[in-house]
Design a protein around this motif. Sequence first.
Motif, PDB file in Angstrom:
ATOM      1  N   ILE A  75      24.010  46.774  48.183  1.00  0.00           N
ATOM      2  CA  ILE A  75      23.401  47.056  49.482  1.00  0.00           C
ATOM      3  C   ILE A  75      24.083  48.317  50.005  1.00  0.00           C
ATOM      4  O   ILE A  75      25.159  48.268  50.594  1.00  0.00           O
ATOM      5  N   LYS A  76      23.460  49.449  49.775  1.00  0.00           N
ATOM      6  CA  LYS A  76      24.117  50.733  49.984  1.00  0.00           C
ATOM      7  C   LYS A  76      24.178  51.126  51.460  1.00  0.00           C
ATOM      8  O   LYS A  76      23.200  50.970  52.193  1.00  0.00           O
ATOM      9  N   PHE A  77      25.330  51.651  51.861  1.00  0.00           N
ATOM     10  CA  PHE A  77      25.443  52.224  53.199  1.00  0.00           C
ATOM     11  C   PHE A  77      24.434  53.358  53.374  1.00  0.00           C
ATOM     12  O   PHE A  77      23.916  53.585  54.467  1.00  0.00           O
ATOM     13  N   THR A  78      24.159  54.077  52.298  1.00  0.00           N
ATOM     14  CA  THR A  78      23.250  55.222  52.368  1.00  0.00           C
ATOM     15  C   THR A  78      21.793  54.815  52.576  1.00  0.00           C
ATOM     16  O   THR A  78      20.942  55.679  52.820  1.00  0.00           O
ATOM     17  N   ASP A  79      21.490  53.512  52.475  1.00  0.00           N
ATOM     18  CA  ASP A  79      20.133  53.043  52.742  1.00  0.00           C
ATOM     19  C   ASP A  79      19.861  52.897  54.236  1.00  0.00           C
ATOM     20  O   ASP A  79      18.730  52.620  54.637  1.00  0.00           O
ATOM     21  N   THR A  80      20.899  53.034  55.071  1.00  0.00           N
ATOM     22  CA  THR A  80      20.739  52.924  56.532  1.00  0.00           C
ATOM     23  C   THR A  80      20.608  54.315  57.152  1.00  0.00           C
ATOM     24  O   THR A  80      20.968  55.325  56.544  1.00  0.00           O
ATOM     25  N   LYS A  81      20.106  54.366  58.368  1.00  0.00           N
ATOM     26  CA  LYS A  81      19.977  55.645  59.065  1.00  0.00           C
ATOM     27  C   LYS A  81      21.334  56.258  59.382  1.00  0.00           C
ATOM     28  O   LYS A  81      21.505  57.465  59.320  1.00  0.00           O
ATOM     29  N   SER A  82      22.309  55.409  59.726  1.00  0.00           N
ATOM     30  CA  SER A  82      23.623  55.946  60.105  1.00  0.00           C
ATOM     31  C   SER A  82      24.405  56.440  58.890  1.00  0.00           C
ATOM     32  O   SER A  82      25.160  57.408  58.991  1.00  0.00           O
ATOM     33  N   GLN A  83      24.223  55.729  57.759  1.00  0.00           N
ATOM     34  CA  GLN A  83      24.950  56.019  56.516  1.00  0.00           C
ATOM     35  C   GLN A  83      26.473  55.921  56.685  1.00  0.00           C
ATOM     36  O   GLN A  83      27.229  56.422  55.853  1.00  0.00           O
ATOM     37  N   ARG A  84      26.906  55.262  57.739  1.00  0.00           N
ATOM     38  CA  ARG A  84      28.343  55.070  57.953  1.00  0.00           C
ATOM     39  C   ARG A  84      28.878  54.022  56.988  1.00  0.00           C
ATOM     40  O   ARG A  84      28.155  53.119  56.571  1.00  0.00           O
ATOM     41  N   GLU A  85      30.163  54.114  56.686  1.00  0.00           N
ATOM     42  CA  GLU A  85      30.774  53.219  55.708  1.00  0.00           C
ATOM     43  C   GLU A  85      31.934  52.416  56.294  1.00  0.00           C
ATOM     44  O   GLU A  85      32.701  51.820  55.530  1.00  0.00           O
ATOM     45  N   ASP A  86      32.044  52.380  57.614  1.00  0.00           N
ATOM     46  CA  ASP A  86      33.187  51.712  58.236  1.00  0.00           C
ATOM     47  C   ASP A  86      32.838  50.315  58.764  1.00  0.00           C
ATOM     48  O   ASP A  86      33.498  49.792  59.657  1.00  0.00           O
ATOM     49  N   TYR A  87      31.795  49.701  58.198  1.00  0.00           N
ATOM     50  CA  TYR A  87      31.426  48.352  58.607  1.00  0.00           C
ATOM     51  C   TYR A  87      32.274  47.321  57.872  1.00  0.00           C
ATOM     52  O   TYR A  87      32.753  47.566  56.761  1.00  0.00           O
ATOM     53  N   LYS A  88      32.430  46.145  58.496  1.00  0.00           N
ATOM     54  CA  LYS A  88      33.235  45.079  57.911  1.00  0.00           C
ATOM     55  C   LYS A  88      32.399  43.929  57.353  1.00  0.00           C
ATOM     56  O   LYS A  88      32.856  43.185  56.490  1.00  0.00           O
ATOM     57  N   TYR A  89      31.189  43.771  57.897  1.00  0.00           N
ATOM     58  CA  TYR A  89      30.360  42.608  57.531  1.00  0.00           C
ATOM     59  C   TYR A  89      28.930  43.065  57.244  1.00  0.00           C
ATOM     60  O   TYR A  89      28.486  44.128  57.680  1.00  0.00           O
ATOM     61  N   VAL A  90      28.212  42.196  56.524  1.00  0.00           N
ATOM     62  CA  VAL A  90      26.798  42.433  56.298  1.00  0.00           C
ATOM     63  C   VAL A  90      26.035  41.128  56.536  1.00  0.00           C
ATOM     64  O   VAL A  90      26.434  40.062  56.052  1.00  0.00           O
ATOM     65  N   ALA A  91      24.968  41.210  57.330  1.00  0.00           N
ATOM     66  CA  ALA A  91      24.084  40.071  57.578  1.00  0.00           C
ATOM     67  C   ALA A  91      22.906  40.170  56.628  1.00  0.00           C
ATOM     68  O   ALA A  91      22.337  41.260  56.438  1.00  0.00           O
ATOM     69  N   ILE A  92      22.547  39.045  56.021  1.00  0.00           N
ATOM     70  CA  ILE A  92      21.474  39.034  55.025  1.00  0.00           C
ATOM     71  C   ILE A  92      20.497  37.915  55.358  1.00  0.00           C
ATOM     72  O   ILE A  92      20.885  36.755  55.503  1.00  0.00           O
ATOM     73  N   GLY A  93      19.219  38.282  55.480  1.00  0.00           N
ATOM     74  CA  GLY A  93      18.186  37.294  55.754  1.00  0.00           C
ATOM     75  C   GLY A  93      16.942  37.565  54.929  1.00  0.00           C
ATOM     76  O   GLY A  93      16.678  38.709  54.532  1.00  0.00           O
ATOM     77  N   TRP A  94      16.176  36.542  54.671  1.00  0.00           N
ATOM     78  CA  TRP A  94      14.971  36.608  53.840  1.00  0.00           C
ATOM     79  C   TRP A  94      13.779  36.226  54.696  1.00  0.00           C
ATOM     80  O   TRP A  94      13.889  35.400  55.599  1.00  0.00           O
ATOM     81  N   GLY A  95      12.614  36.818  54.418  1.00  0.00           N
ATOM     82  CA  GLY A  95      11.437  36.423  55.173  1.00  0.00           C
ATOM     83  C   GLY A  95      10.172  37.107  54.702  1.00  0.00           C
ATOM     84  O   GLY A  95      10.159  37.820  53.688  1.00  0.00           O
ATOM     85  N   ASP A  96       9.102  36.900  55.448  1.00  0.00           N
ATOM     86  CA  ASP A  96       7.816  37.498  55.129  1.00  0.00           C
ATOM     87  C   ASP A  96       7.866  38.999  55.385  1.00  0.00           C
ATOM     88  O   ASP A  96       8.292  39.453  56.451  1.00  0.00           O
ATOM     89  N   LYS A  97       7.431  39.783  54.412  1.00  0.00           N
ATOM     90  CA  LYS A  97       7.512  41.240  54.515  1.00  0.00           C
ATOM     91  C   LYS A  97       6.646  41.768  55.655  1.00  0.00           C
ATOM     92  O   LYS A  97       7.038  42.694  56.377  1.00  0.00           O
ATOM     93  N   GLY A  98       5.473  41.201  55.834  1.00  0.00           N
ATOM     94  CA  GLY A  98       4.596  41.640  56.912  1.00  0.00           C
ATOM     95  C   GLY A  98       5.212  41.444  58.275  1.00  0.00           C
ATOM     96  O   GLY A  98       5.148  42.322  59.142  1.00  0.00           O
ATOM     97  N   PHE A  99       5.835  40.275  58.486  1.00  0.00           N
ATOM     98  CA  PHE A  99       6.492  40.019  59.762  1.00  0.00           C
ATOM     99  C   PHE A  99       7.668  40.971  59.963  1.00  0.00           C
ATOM    100  O   PHE A  99       7.862  41.515  61.051  1.00  0.00           O
ATOM    101  N   PHE A 100       8.472  41.157  58.929  1.00  0.00           N
ATOM    102  CA  PHE A 100       9.629  42.032  59.038  1.00  0.00           C
ATOM    103  C   PHE A 100       9.239  43.454  59.440  1.00  0.00           C
ATOM    104  O   PHE A 100       9.853  44.071  60.303  1.00  0.00           O
TER     105      PHE A 100
END
Length: 236
Positions: A75-100
């Motif tokens: 899960i690449k930091f570069t996939d986010t708009k900020s591209q920052r690398e100083d995060y400590k945690y990652v939240a992961i959730g699954w769901g319907d692509k259309g709703f997301f």
Amino acid sequence: MRYIKKLIRIILITLITFLFSIAFYFIAARGLSSITVNKEQKNTKDMTMYISTNGMHTDYVFPIESDLINWSDEIKFTDTKSQREDYKYVAIGWGDKGFFLDVEDWDSVKPNIALNAAFGLGTTAIHTTFIHDIKIDESIREISITKEQYKALIDYVNASFKRDTNGQIINISTDKVYGMNDSFYEATGSYSFLHTCNSWANTGFKKAKMRACLWTPFQEGIFRKYEMGYIPEPVF
């Protein structure tokens, strides 16, 4: 006149059946979510993870780095708009692509998106959010688990990512992210009213032999298993 009466009767029967089905769904959800599986847990503090909710949707929240995995390897930091690398945690959730991707709030839900999601006609996605710090409150709960349980959750989450021919997870290139620190990925599995985003999280807990609901489509069932101040029944 006879045909009109017959039509009215059909409409009434259909409406009553529909309302009964909805009532049964909510009653079943409440009843089955009240049944706890894996109630007894080892008294351990090997690993610490969290669950979070926005009021409707359950996310796992993991430390990015541990001796079992570094989530940022895939899960690449570069996939986010900020591209920052100083995060400590990652939240992961699954769901319907259309709703997301296409639903900003409940007022913007379109009938075709709702029907596709309810009856498993759409595709699914994984939403990830990098987080700096954790603040425990009613929307975030801390959970202590064994390394074996954490490994089982890692395997479960990894199996939920759809991968390309090189075995890499597939980033969904979109401007419809929620902020500067989140991204979307293609996922496996089918979303429906029987297997929701919360059912997905609950299934992971069951596979990891953690406290879980027998079945739940809603986040309330999961969060009742991890009430603030809850002390599990220990197994020594």
